[in-house]
Design an enzyme around this catalytic site. Structure first.
Site, mmCIF file in Angstrom:
data_model
loop_
_atom_site.group_PDB
_atom_site.id
_atom_site.type_symbol
_atom_site.label_atom_id
_atom_site.label_comp_id
_atom_site.label_asym_id
_atom_site.label_seq_id
_atom_site.Cartn_x
_atom_site.Cartn_y
_atom_site.Cartn_z
ATOM 1 N N ARG A 117 8.013 -27.406 19.321
ATOM 2 C CA ARG A 117 6.937 -27.010 20.229
ATOM 3 C C ARG A 117 6.563 -25.529 20.171
ATOM 4 O O ARG A 117 5.587 -25.121 20.806
ATOM 5 C CB ARG A 117 7.259 -27.376 21.691
ATOM 6 C CG ARG A 117 7.279 -28.867 21.947
ATOM 7 C CD ARG A 117 6.926 -29.178 23.375
ATOM 8 N NE ARG A 117 7.860 -28.623 24.337
ATOM 9 C CZ ARG A 117 7.613 -28.531 25.644
ATOM 10 N NH1 ARG A 117 6.468 -28.959 26.140
ATOM 11 N NH2 ARG A 117 8.515 -28.020 26.452
ATOM 12 N N ASP A 118 7.308 -24.699 19.457
ATOM 13 C CA ASP A 118 6.930 -23.286 19.357
ATOM 14 C C ASP A 118 7.238 -22.737 17.966
ATOM 15 O O ASP A 118 7.742 -21.625 17.818
ATOM 16 C CB ASP A 118 7.649 -22.463 20.430
ATOM 17 C CG ASP A 118 6.998 -21.096 20.659
ATOM 18 O OD1 ASP A 118 5.795 -20.950 20.343
ATOM 19 O OD2 ASP A 118 7.685 -20.183 21.152
#
Length: 241
Positions: free
Chosen positions: A46-47
Site C-alpha cells: 500500500r505504500d
C-alpha cells in the site's frame, strides 16, 4: 540507502548504469511477487515508493516500511477502506477515489517506480516545458508517438544499453499504471515478462492520473464527502459516512 537517492540524485545517479537499474527493477518485482503470492499470507504493501526501497552495499533492493501494509487470507483479493493513506504520485486511481486496494494497487505503484528508475525523474515533481503531463503522461505521450526511448535518463550512456530491454521496461511500466486494475498484469506476469527475452507484451492503455488536472483528479476533488489533507509526500483522505 534509499533507492530515491541513487535514482534521483543528480550526482549519485551517474553511477547507476542501465544494467544495475534493470537488476533493481527485477529485484523489486520479485520482492513484490513474494509478498503477493509466496508468503504465508498475501501482503498488500500500500505504500510502495522509491524511498521505501533500500539498496544494500551491492545495490540489491529490499522493500521496506510495512507500516500500512495489509494481509489478505484465503480467497480475499481486495478490500475497501474509509481512510486512504499513502504517497501521492504512487497510489492507484481506485484506491484514491474509492478506497479500494488490492494486489493491483501495488502493481500500479510498481509501474510508477519502473518509469522513475528508467527516467531518473519523480512522477509527482516532473515538469516539461511543452506540456503539463506528469511523468506517467509524458511516458505515455512518448510511447504513442513512437519515441519511448527518449524517456531514458540522459545520464545513462546509450552505448551500455540494450534498447529492446529499455523499451520492454517502459512498456511494462505503462502496463502496470493503466487506469483499470483489471487491465494491469499480476506481479507473476511482470516477472515472467522481465525474465523472458522474447515475451510478447500486450499494448498498454492510457495510464491513470496521467496528467495534472486530469479527469481522475477532477473526480477526486468533486466526490461528495471527501476531505483531503496533503503535504509534500503523503496524501490522507478521510471518507465521510
Amino acid at each position: 540507502m534509499h533507492l530515491l537517492i541513487y535514482v534521483l540524485d543528480t550526482t549519485k545517479s551517474n553511477s547507476l548504469e542501465w544494467r544495475k537499474r534493470l537488476d533493481i527493477i527485477m529485484g523489486i518485482a520479485r520482492g513484490l511477487l513474494y509478498l503477493h503470492r509466496d508468503s504465508r499470507l498475501r501482503i498488500i504493501h500500500r505504500d510502495l515508493k522509491a524511498s521505501n526501497v533500500l539498496l544494500d552495499n551491492e545495490m540489491n533492493p529490499k522493500i521496506s516500511d510495512f507500516g500500512i501494509a495489509r494481509a489478505f487470507g484465503g480467497d480475499q483479493i481486495s478490500e475497501k477502506t474509509r481512510r486512504v493513506i499513502g504517497t501521492y504520485g504512487y497510489m492507484s486511481p481506485e484506491y484514491i477515489l474509492r478506497g479500494l486496494f488490492s494486489m493491483k494497487s501495488d502493481v500500479f505503484s510498481f509501474g510508477v517506480l519502473v518509469l522513475e528508475i528508467v527516467s531518473g525523474q519523480r512522477n509527482r515533481k516532473f515538469r516539461h516545458p511543452n506540456h503539463t503531463h506528469n511523468l506517467l503522461g509524458h511516458a505515455w505521450k512518448l510511447w504513442v508517438e513512437g519515441n519511448a526511448i527518449k524517456l531514458v535518463d540522459e545520464k545513462v550512456e546509450t552505448s551500455t544499453m540494450l534498447m529492446s530491454e529499455v523499451i520492454k521496461c517502459i512498456q511494462i511500466g505503462l502496463l502496470c499504471v493503466q487506469q483499470r486494475p483489471e487491465d494491469r498484469p499480476t506481479m507473476s506476469s511482470v516477472v515472467s515478462m522481465l525474465d523472458n527475452e522474447g515475451a510478447m507484451l500486450p499494448r498498454p492503455k492510457q495510464p491513470g492520473f496521467y496528467t495534472e488536472g486530469s479527469s481522475d483528479e477532477t473526480e477526486l476533488a468533486s466526490t461528495t464527502g471527501i476531505k483531503c489533507s496533503t503535504n509534500k509526500t503523503t496524501l490522507t483522505i478521510l471518507l465521510g459516512r
